[in-house]
Design a protein around this motif. Structure first.
Motif, PDB file in Angstrom:
ATOM      1  N   MET B 123       0.830  -1.202   0.000  1.00 35.87           N
ATOM      2  CA  MET B 123       0.000   0.000   0.000  1.00 35.87           C
ATOM      3  C   MET B 123       0.870   1.259   0.000  1.00 35.87           C
ATOM      4  N   ILE B 124       1.829   1.285   0.916  1.00 34.93           N
ATOM      5  CA  ILE B 124       2.714   2.458   1.021  1.00 34.93           C
ATOM      6  C   ILE B 124       3.440   2.641  -0.311  1.00 34.93           C
ATOM      7  N   ILE B 289      -4.072  -3.236 -18.184  1.00 30.11           N
ATOM      8  CA  ILE B 289      -3.838  -3.967 -19.423  1.00 30.11           C
ATOM      9  C   ILE B 289      -2.350  -4.154 -19.709  1.00 30.11           C
ATOM     10  N   LEU B 290      -1.553  -3.134 -19.433  1.00 27.29           N
ATOM     11  CA  LEU B 290      -0.143  -3.236 -19.813  1.00 27.29           C
ATOM     12  C   LEU B 290       0.672  -4.082 -18.847  1.00 27.29           C
ATOM     13  N   THR B 291       0.526  -3.864 -17.560  1.00 27.57           N
ATOM     14  CA  THR B 291       1.441  -4.535 -16.622  1.00 27.57           C
ATOM     15  C   THR B 291       0.750  -5.369 -15.558  1.00 27.57           C
ATOM     16  N   GLN B 292      -0.563  -5.217 -15.390  1.00 22.78           N
ATOM     17  CA  GLN B 292      -1.260  -5.874 -14.274  1.00 22.78           C
ATOM     18  C   GLN B 292      -0.549  -5.643 -12.951  1.00 22.78           C
ATOM     19  N   GLY B 293       0.029  -4.465 -12.800  1.00 22.83           N
ATOM     20  CA  GLY B 293       0.689  -4.145 -11.541  1.00 22.83           C
ATOM     21  C   GLY B 293       2.055  -4.787 -11.404  1.00 22.83           C
ATOM     22  N   THR B 299       4.507  -2.176 -10.303  1.00 28.77           N
ATOM     23  CA  THR B 299       3.728  -1.057 -10.832  1.00 28.77           C
ATOM     24  C   THR B 299       2.306  -1.078 -10.265  1.00 28.77           C
ATOM     25  N   THR B 300       2.160  -1.676  -9.080  1.00 34.34           N
ATOM     26  CA  THR B 300       0.847  -1.686  -8.439  1.00 34.34           C
ATOM     27  C   THR B 300       0.598  -0.310  -7.837  1.00 34.34           C
ATOM     28  N   TYR B 305      -4.366  -1.165  -6.974  1.00 33.86           N
ATOM     29  CA  TYR B 305      -4.350  -1.966  -5.748  1.00 33.86           C
ATOM     30  C   TYR B 305      -5.759  -2.044  -5.151  1.00 33.86           C
ATOM     31  N   MET B 306      -6.456  -0.923  -5.240  1.00 37.56           N
ATOM     32  CA  MET B 306      -7.842  -0.896  -4.766  1.00 37.56           C
ATOM     33  C   MET B 306      -8.688  -1.908  -5.548  1.00 37.56           C
TER      34      MET B 306
END
Lengths: 453, 354
Positions: B123-124, B289-293, B299-300, B305-306
């Motif tokens: 989260m942070i 779409i590009l990275t799924q986090g 890249t979340t 994340y929400m």
């Protein structure tokens, strides 16, 4: 944020402002949340009426909406011809099925019968007391399970009770290969793990990526974990983990499986850019078809995908075999992992139990099997093999059915064996371990943190 | 874009062309007479708002002349805003104090979601990532869009055509754009495979730097046109007379840009930056779409994340808490930008112009 942007940003930009549209995500989600909350309060007020509308003579069947619906529609129409109680087919298109199901299953809008993946996908509902065991659906028919292949039927059992009737096709995970690439490198399909490591070396020396991996999808990488854990520790380890015994993740077998996978990655088996490749969209399948890779571990649907995208390759160059054995491992080489099948489960509160039982019995009728085969699905009833010769690829269909019917264990994919809420956490652990971002210890901790209930 | 319109960026061959431009009195009102009239108007309004000497009298006169419409007119908007923005916001706030999986009814969970959130490294990290991506977006897109916008403000037909072509990405959906770029950047069959010297093994989505770079690039590709449009409009509104004066004083093209164009674009820059900040902090679809986090959680960002918490993990309480936190953080950042830039006062940029 909303207040400030509303007041201060000129709203009349010449074109529709895209960032403003993006800014709306918070609001959309907020609305969603509210709608969901309204949904529950409605449940509370609704007094638990059945989705079939009490007195009306029908029951609702909820199915994942895709091309496979052709068969479901046909079966429903056939059923309705003779039945006084009518079946109504509802479909939810695409990837949102699980989410939508989750939000309606405990409301008056809930279906009477619904499509699922067995295993973890129905475990939360069983725990919440929402589902009717098949023993109660078929009180006069205790042998109903005998119409289906046991390795498949068993994956919809929760705590020893069966909750699902298989209703589509089976999709075991197989090791696919490009025959020409293997021949050029003097490699044959690996029988053992050591064979595979040797093959990897030879293929690498030839300058091709030994194994195509669409790591961007993550479930693709997870298949390697599933098979390695089975071969090293036997199916028992994962079964225990899913039923709540977290200590098994820290066992010696678990560590061995992880170190073997580490060894494979470090040997360069997947190349170095697998995280940027995806199976969805055709990236990794194309690697195999174009001869840039030797192997790919993938569900049986790889065959139909290749047939569609590279018909020539599918007909002449595509090889398939089972996952290699591991010397000294506890798992049987005949064990499979993958999607065992999809299932129909019955809600406990339904008022049309008898009609539903009659409807579910159609799922092993000859017409059902023929219809499924005609759209490329491989049903898992005991009468399926009678009809295989009529299919487009009898050899491939027979090969799979033979594997599935002889498999001592057919493990549902990990992401489906755990409840859907744990999927992201599994994917993350798998990807981070593969990338070397976390070590075996951290992977074990991540898996122990999963909530199986 | 009328051909008669003078070139705002650089009046080209000096005072002569500027003079002809002024004589022609084009549609944008930058002819000499127009300029004078507008300057006078500007002076008057400044007198009313800024100095305050004869202000009150004029203001009350204005108030008498144009009475504000009654609250009734705002009612539909207020009701809509309340129903679809305020009520859900309150419900999300309530939801953030409950534990709910979508099954059954939410149960009160006190501060559990919130304490978990503040001890959650992902989260942070997601907040920092959101800020980082937003910051990179501003740093990359602002200079680009100022240059393109100012360039496109010129009257030449060629520029008009190129500008129209350049605005195309704005018409495409983020989802389509993301899918396209994902395919374009495939390491084996996309651009990286053809340019090994630049991309190495092409593992753009496998490293944090690569994945963030892709997100910044794609959002720049898609959103620079919008901001260019803002700058193009603002540049065209800069009074011609300023360039004429500068040219008389011997200022060249570059000095004119830095001493006239840029200062005159101040309000446009603030507008565009705020749009970028708000848009950037709530970016979601391109990440999905590009990275799924990924890779891992590299890249979340907070909005993604929400989504993961609420709609993938069915932890609606935690998802609501993240959403609320994002609202608070985004509000704070927008307020800071608004305050620092003096945007809330919206001071004129044509002080002393007459």
């Amino acid at each position: 944020m909303r207040m400030s942007t509303r007041k201060r940003i000129p709203t009349r930009t010449p074109m529709r402002s895209a960032p403003a549209a993006r800014a709306r995500i918070t609001r959309t989600v907020a609305c969603g949340g509210a709608a969901l909350m309204l949904g529950t309060s409605l449940t509370a007020c609704g007094g638990g009426g059945s989705g079939s509308g009490g007195g009306s003579q029908e029951f609702h069947v909820l199915v994942y909406g895709d091309a496979g619906n052709k068969v479901e529609k046909k079966i429903v129409a056939e059923f309705n011809k003779t039945s006084k109680v009518k079946a109504v087919l509802d479909t939810i298109p695409g990837a949102d099925y699980q989410q939508k199901l989750q939000t309606i299953i405990n409301t008056p809008q809930a279906p009477d019968v619904f499509y699922n993946w067995g295993g973890g996908s129905i475990r939360p509902y069983v725990k919440a007391g929402l589902l009717m065991p098949l023993d109660d659906v078929f009180p006069n028919d205790p042998k109903i399970g005998d119409h289906f292949l046991p390795s498949v039927y068993n994956t919809a059992k929760i705590d020893g009770k069966a909750y699902g009737i298989p209703m589509r096709g089976t999709q075991p995970v197989l090791l696919f290969s490009n025959k020409k690439v293997l021949a050029d490198a003097g490699v044959t399909a690996p029988k053992t793990w050591d064979d595979l490591l040797t093959d990897v070396k030879k293929l690498k020396a030839k300058g091709v990526t030994p194994i195509a991996l669409g790591g961007g999808d993550k479930w693709t990488t997870m298949m390697w974990f599933e098979y390695l854990y089975d071969r090293v520790a036997g199916p028992g380890l994962f079964e225990k983990a899913v039923s709540g015994d977290k200590s098994v993740w820290a066992s010696a077998d678990s560590k061995k499986a992880l170190s073997m996978f580490r060894q494979l990655v470090d040997a360069g088996a997947f190349g170095s850019n697998y995280d940027s490749v995806k199976w969805t969209g055709g990236g990794s399948a194309q690697l195999l078809a174009s001869g840039k890779a030797g192997f790919e571990l993938m569900g049986s649907w790889e065959y139909s995908t290749q047939k569609e995208n590279s018909p020539d390759f599918a007909a002449h160059g595509l090889g398939y075999t089972t996952f290699p054995s591991v010397a000294g491992g506890k798992g049987n080489t005949a064990d499979l992992v993958g999607n065992t099948n999809n299932f129909y489960s019955v809600m406990k509160k339904t008022k049309q139990r008898a009609a539903i039982a009659k409807f579910l019995k159609l799922m092993y009728s000859d017409d059902f099997v023929k219809a499924q085969l005609s759209i490329g699905n491989l049903p898992t009833t005991t009468n399926t093999d009678k009809f295989l010769d009529s299919t487009g690829d009898p050899a491939y269909a027979k090969y799979q059915l033979n594997l599935v019917s002889k498999a001592p264990s057919f493990q549902v994919s990990w992401d489906q064996a755990y409840p859907p809420s744990q999927m992201t956490a599994i994917y993350q652990a798998v990807q981070e371990f593969t990338d070397g971002k976390i070590d075996a210890g951290a992977f074990i901790k991540d898996m122990q943190a999963l909530d199986a209930s | 874009m009328t051909p008669a319109q003078p070139d705002m960026t650089a009046p080209g061959p000096g005072a002569t062309s500027a003079a002809t431009g002024a004589d022609s009195g084009s549609g944008s009102g930058s002819g000499s007479g127009g300029t004078r009239r507008r300057a006078l108007r500007g002076d008057r309004s400044r007198g009313g708002a800024g100095r305050g000497a004869g202000g009150p009298a004029r203001r009350s006169a204005a108030a008498r002349g144009t009475a504000r419409p009654g609250i009734g007119w705002a009612l539909p908007a207020v009701v809509f805003f309340g129903l679809f923005a305020l009520v859900p916001l309150v419900m999300v706030a309530v939801l953030s104090f409950t534990s709910w999986s979508g099954l059954g009814s939410p149960s009160f969970a006190g501060l559990t979601n919130w304490t978990k959130l503040f001890h959650d490294p992902v989260m942070i990290q997601s907040l920092w990532l959101s800020v980082l991506l937003t910051g990179l977006g501003v740093v990359v897109q602002t200079p680009l869009s100022i240059l393109i916008g100012v360039w496109a403000a010129g009257p030449q037909r060629g520029r008009a055509v190129l500008a129209a072509v350049f605005f195309v990405p704005l018409l495409l959906s983020v989802t389509a754009v993301s899918v396209l770029w994902r395919a374009l950047l495939d390491p084996n069959f996309g651009v990286p495979a053809q340019a090994r010297w630049l991309f190495g093994d092409g593992d753009l989505f496998g490293s944090r730097t690569g994945a963030i770079g892709v997100l910044v690039l794609v959002s720049a590709w898609q959103y620079t046109p919008l901001h260019s449009l803002i700058y193009q409009g603002a540049t065209r509104a800069i009074p011609k007379v300023l360039y004429q004066a500068a040219a008389v004083d011997g200022a060249g093209r570059v000095r004119q840009f830095f001493h006239i164009t840029l200062p005159q674009l101040r309000n446009a820059i603030v507008t565009s930056v705020i749009l970028m900040v708000v848009g950037g902090l709530t970016t979601f679809d391109s990440v999905l779409i590009l990275t799924q986090g990924g890779p891992g959680t590299d890249t979340t960002i907070t909005a993604f994340y929400m989504y993961e918490k609420a709609f993938k993990s069915f932890d609606y309480g935690a998802g609501a808490a993240i959403a609320l936190l994002l609202v608070v953080v985004a509000t704070a950042i927008s307020l800071v930008v608004v305050r620092l830039s003096g945007y809330d006062r919206m001071a004129g940029t044509q002080e002393g112009l007459s």
